[in-house]
Design an enzyme around this catalytic site. Sequence first.
Site, PDB file in Angstrom:
ATOM      1  N   ALA A  11     124.062  79.288 -65.451  1.00 21.64           N
ATOM      2  CA  ALA A  11     125.200  80.102 -64.979  1.00 21.64           C
ATOM      3  C   ALA A  11     124.558  80.396 -63.082  1.00 21.64           C
ATOM      4  CB  ALA A  11     126.078  81.438 -65.310  1.00 21.64           C
ATOM      5  N   ARG A  16     117.876  78.306 -53.470  1.00 22.24           N
ATOM      6  CA  ARG A  16     116.952  78.212 -53.074  1.00 22.24           C
ATOM      7  C   ARG A  16     116.852  76.199 -53.645  1.00 22.24           C
ATOM      8  NH1 ARG A  16     112.278  79.909 -56.689  1.00 22.24           N
ATOM      9  NH2 ARG A  16     113.769  81.254 -57.611  1.00 22.24           N
ATOM     10  N   LYS A  23     122.943  74.163 -59.037  1.00 23.70           N
ATOM     11  CA  LYS A  23     121.382  73.152 -59.162  1.00 23.70           C
ATOM     12  C   LYS A  23     121.689  72.017 -60.351  1.00 23.70           C
ATOM     13  CE  LYS A  23     118.586  76.407 -61.571  1.00 23.70           C
ATOM     14  NZ  LYS A  23     117.058  77.164 -60.809  1.00 23.70           N
ATOM     15  N   GLY A  79     122.073  88.564 -66.080  1.00 28.13           N
ATOM     16  CA  GLY A  79     121.110  88.814 -66.660  1.00 28.13           C
ATOM     17  C   GLY A  79     121.062  87.475 -68.037  1.00 28.13           C
ATOM     18  N   GLY A 102     120.027  75.662 -68.418  1.00 29.52           N
ATOM     19  CA  GLY A 102     120.012  74.333 -67.846  1.00 29.52           C
ATOM     20  C   GLY A 102     119.406  73.198 -66.659  1.00 29.52           C
ATOM     21  N   ASN A 377     122.889  20.331 -57.358  1.00 23.49           N
ATOM     22  CA  ASN A 377     122.213  21.503 -56.038  1.00 23.49           C
ATOM     23  C   ASN A 377     123.183  22.494 -54.904  1.00 23.49           C
ATOM     24  OD1 ASN A 377     120.552  21.956 -54.437  1.00 23.49           O
ATOM     25  ND2 ASN A 377     119.286  20.034 -54.206  1.00 23.49           N
ATOM     26  N   ASN A 386     135.813  32.615 -50.759  1.00 23.41           N
ATOM     27  CA  ASN A 386     136.802  33.421 -51.843  1.00 23.41           C
ATOM     28  C   ASN A 386     137.686  33.876 -51.683  1.00 23.41           C
ATOM     29  OD1 ASN A 386     134.593  35.228 -51.207  1.00 23.41           O
ATOM     30  ND2 ASN A 386     134.728  36.006 -53.631  1.00 23.41           N
TER      31      ASN A 386
END
Length: 457
Positions: A11, A16, A23, A79, A102, A377, A386
């Site tokens: 969560a 940063r 993240k 928390g 995570g 060849n 195409n």
Amino acid sequence: MINLNVVILAAGAGKRMQSSLPKVLHNLAGRPLLAHVINIARLLSPQKICIVIGHGGEIVKQSTAADDLTWVMQEQQLGTGHALMQAQSHLDKDGFTLVLYGDVPLVSIDTLRELIQQSEGKYFSLLTALVKDPFGYGRIIRDPETSEIIAIVEQKDANADQQAINEINTGVMLIPNIQLHSWLPNIGNNNAQHEYYLTDIIGMAVKENIHIRSTHPRNFWEVMGVNNKHQLAELERIYQKEQAYNLLESGVGITDPARIDIRGELSCGSDVEIDINCIFEGNVKLGNDVKVGAHCTLRNVTVESGTIIHPYSLIEGAEIGENCKIGPYARIRPGTKLASKVHIGNFVEVKNSQIALGSKANHLSYIGDSVVGKHVNVGAGTITCNYDGAYKHQTIIEDDVFIGSNTQLIAPVKISKGSTIGAGSTITKDTPEDSLTLSRTKQVSYTEWKRPTKLKK
Ligand code: UD1
Ligand code: CA
């Protein structure tokens, strides 16, 4: 097997990372951080996997959704204890809850199995680590006499003595559900950060005389988290080197284990050699004696034994047969299937085409939506035209055809068995077998002709 629930905490905002992407969706080895953690969780065959999301949660959920995942929204990040409270109603009455993160993508299955094993189906178990610099981590407090774990104290709540402790909480823990259900409602936020600390349940366990076990990860990088792009890049390298070492150990020749990137699964036969700066993405299989030159990228490719891929080639979604020679500077695109002994040379692009045994396109060509027979060849600068601006059309080149240089094959068109195309031709109609076909004006010379010159002033 124990009855296992896994809760993945995901969560956090990840400010940063300096990115609009949540993240846990940033990639490590080509896959989101969260995908690594889910993958590991699945290997443990848990009853349930709950993922606690918050910031950018909808995006995380949409991009990761799967039937076996339960999503829990944590509106405010109060928390780790609070995060687990949000998941509580999804947790079984008995069995265990394993807490993962995570943004800690590399925890290994071996380490987790060890944590589970030593819990013996009954003990509360923590994954702790001994580190030189414990700053920032929760410290493991042990009873000086019995060495039993008695608390975890967070950095900001730790006194000087506690700050000197170098055994830290990795955050990964295995908690018996019966107790977890009774402890979670009692977690408060009376601490330096006013957060609901999950780690407070250690104190609760100790009060109830519940013995806590602990084990260490095999490598510290398994429990390293990602908070910024620097740490992400660092973990990426660690992961890549680890994969390179595993390959080296299994006998693959890698010129420099610091210069290889595997973003998916790479499997190799014996005596494979890989030069520097190669990237392997998705599912790549290399047969025995395959050599991959420097600076190649292979994405979802199978290469049969004995094939050599020269430097700077880009191969994607293709099956390459035995003893082929590819590159340098070849581009092979999805839907391509090469039989044995095919040569695709420099600046040749092949797309959605089959090329049979021993055929060669050695220089500067485009072969698209084509079926090419054996021992053909394709001369330098040959282009299969195409695309008519609206539709793609097929070119068929049968066995033993020789196509002169700088030829355009306007699809749909068939070059029949054994035919030869004179250089510089534009072929719009099917050719008869064993014939020579040209489409160019006869060469003329004007001996009287003079080059224009500037008049002298
Ligand atoms: C936590 C541990 C600490 C441990 C450290 C290891 C607690 C109280 N502390 O501290 O002992 O040493 O991890 O890295 O558990 N998260 C949520 N919701 C929240 C809060 C956090 O999902 O409300 C997620 C974060 O996204 C992150 C993880 O939980 O992935 C850890 O949270 P973070 O705040 O970084 O915990 P630390 O303070 O590092
Ligand atoms: Ca952290």
